[in-house]
Motif scaffolding. Sequence first.
Motif, PDB file in Angstrom:
ATOM      1  N   GLY A  47      11.441  -2.201  -2.475  1.00 21.96           N
ATOM      2  CA  GLY A  47      10.403  -3.728  -1.783  1.00 21.96           C
ATOM      3  C   GLY A  47      10.936  -4.702  -3.482  1.00 21.96           C
ATOM      4  N   ARG A  48      11.753  -4.889  -3.794  1.00 25.60           N
ATOM      5  CA  ARG A  48      11.917  -5.011  -4.864  1.00 25.60           C
ATOM      6  C   ARG A  48      13.242  -6.705  -3.881  1.00 25.60           C
ATOM      7  NH1 ARG A  48      11.732  -1.014  -8.765  1.00 25.60           N
ATOM      8  NH2 ARG A  48      13.977  -0.815  -7.950  1.00 25.60           N
ATOM      9  N   SER A  49      13.366  -5.867  -2.909  1.00 27.63           N
ATOM     10  CA  SER A  49      14.928  -6.556  -2.051  1.00 27.63           C
ATOM     11  C   SER A  49      14.053  -6.723  -0.698  1.00 27.63           C
ATOM     12  CB  SER A  49      16.104  -6.694  -2.802  1.00 27.63           C
ATOM     13  OG  SER A  49      15.868  -4.893  -1.647  1.00 27.63           O
ATOM     14  N   SER A  50      14.828  -7.696   0.559  1.00 26.12           N
ATOM     15  CA  SER A  50      14.544  -7.547   1.538  1.00 26.12           C
ATOM     16  C   SER A  50      14.845  -6.207   2.021  1.00 26.12           C
ATOM     17  CB  SER A  50      14.922  -8.804   2.102  1.00 26.12           C
ATOM     18  OG  SER A  50      16.024  -9.500   2.523  1.00 26.12           O
ATOM     19  N   ASP A 106       0.819  -1.072  -0.186  1.00 25.27           N
ATOM     20  CA  ASP A 106       0.158  -0.062  -0.197  1.00 25.27           C
ATOM     21  C   ASP A 106       0.721   1.052  -0.457  1.00 25.27           C
ATOM     22  OD1 ASP A 106      -1.792   1.499   2.528  1.00 25.27           O
ATOM     23  OD2 ASP A 106      -2.397   1.434   0.072  1.00 25.27           O
ATOM     24  N   TYR A 107       1.950   1.425   1.149  1.00 27.91           N
ATOM     25  CA  TYR A 107       2.685   2.203   0.789  1.00 27.91           C
ATOM     26  C   TYR A 107       3.834   3.029  -0.434  1.00 27.91           C
ATOM     27  CZ  TYR A 107       6.959   4.423   2.312  1.00 27.91           C
ATOM     28  OH  TYR A 107       8.202   5.682   2.003  1.00 27.91           O
ATOM     29  N   ILE A 108       3.707   1.530  -1.051  1.00 27.12           N
ATOM     30  CA  ILE A 108       5.084   1.789  -1.998  1.00 27.12           C
ATOM     31  C   ILE A 108       4.256   2.352  -3.259  1.00 27.12           C
ATOM     32  CG2 ILE A 108       5.852   0.523  -4.411  1.00 27.12           C
ATOM     33  CD1 ILE A 108       6.670  -1.118  -1.254  1.00 27.12           C
ATOM     34  N   ALA A 109       2.229   1.167  -3.604  1.00 31.38           N
ATOM     35  CA  ALA A 109       1.498   2.430  -4.648  1.00 31.38           C
ATOM     36  C   ALA A 109       0.868   4.162  -4.482  1.00 31.38           C
ATOM     37  CB  ALA A 109       0.267   1.316  -3.944  1.00 31.38           C
TER      38      ALA A 109
END
Lengths: 108, 207
Positions: free
Chosen positions: B71-74, B6-9
Amino acid sequence: MVSQYRLGKSQYLKRLLHIWHLLNAPCSEITESISRAQETELPFWERLAYKLHLLYCSACRRYVRHLEALRVALRRIAGELRDPSADAPVGPKLSAAARERIRRELRY
Amino acid sequence: MPGNLDYIARVSDDPHTPVNQSAPDPEQWLADHGDALFRYALLHVADRSVAEDLVQETLLGALKARESFAGRSSTRTWLTGILKHKICDHVRRKTRRQPEEDLAAADELIADQFNQHGLWSGGPRKWRGDPSSAFDNAEFWDVLTRCLEALPERLRAAFAQREIEATPTEEICKLLDVTATNLWTLLHRARTRLRACLERNWFRSTD
């Protein structure tokens, strides 16, 4: 290319001496070759020399084994530290003071 | 984690969106990853206060750059990536100011390991235990840190970059501003000194 086959007598002798020296290199020089072999491809005679040396020198064989084991261990621990699911319980931790200081900085 | 997505969007829709409640929390980063980052830094710099500063710089850097973290990686991978850059910056700063090792002269700490004929004098013994399992022991961390600390900055940096990070030699040459030949010498010295130090202080078998 041709000039390589036209070495003078003294040059042949120099070359031969160099090879002789490589094949008789002591442990101190062999360890340098062993280390450098990790970074670059060694010239044929130097490679042969250290491989022959390792056949009969158990101390240098141990030197190689120790460094390999250390490398494996360091890369493994670094890999574990990059993976939150594998956190080891032991090992140094941030001190309480440092943790508090960083927390304050992050709030600011 | 739906909250995260949600945050990334929201951020990608509008870069000026104020950070909402479900955004990654820097204090949580410290709690979850602080010790791991600290240990990682310690392997490189062998100094607790420098390692603490690097963790702080890393988290502050992460805070500034958090909108680029897609958020593509941890989170851990992302933070470790930032830490690695901070470590390189630190190494560059430190080694620029330090005089270079005299690579033409013999390294006395290494010469001591051999006799006058260049043969090992009592050198490599059988080790008790395996380095991989030694890391489960808190005391080993102390010994390793002290042995790394005993190395000059350039030797330690060369060793850590090569043996831990497996960085290509050309990159290490650029980082340390040395030629390939000099890097080979630095690495040989670092390895040989560190091996002996660990053997003396940890791995020497009692029999």
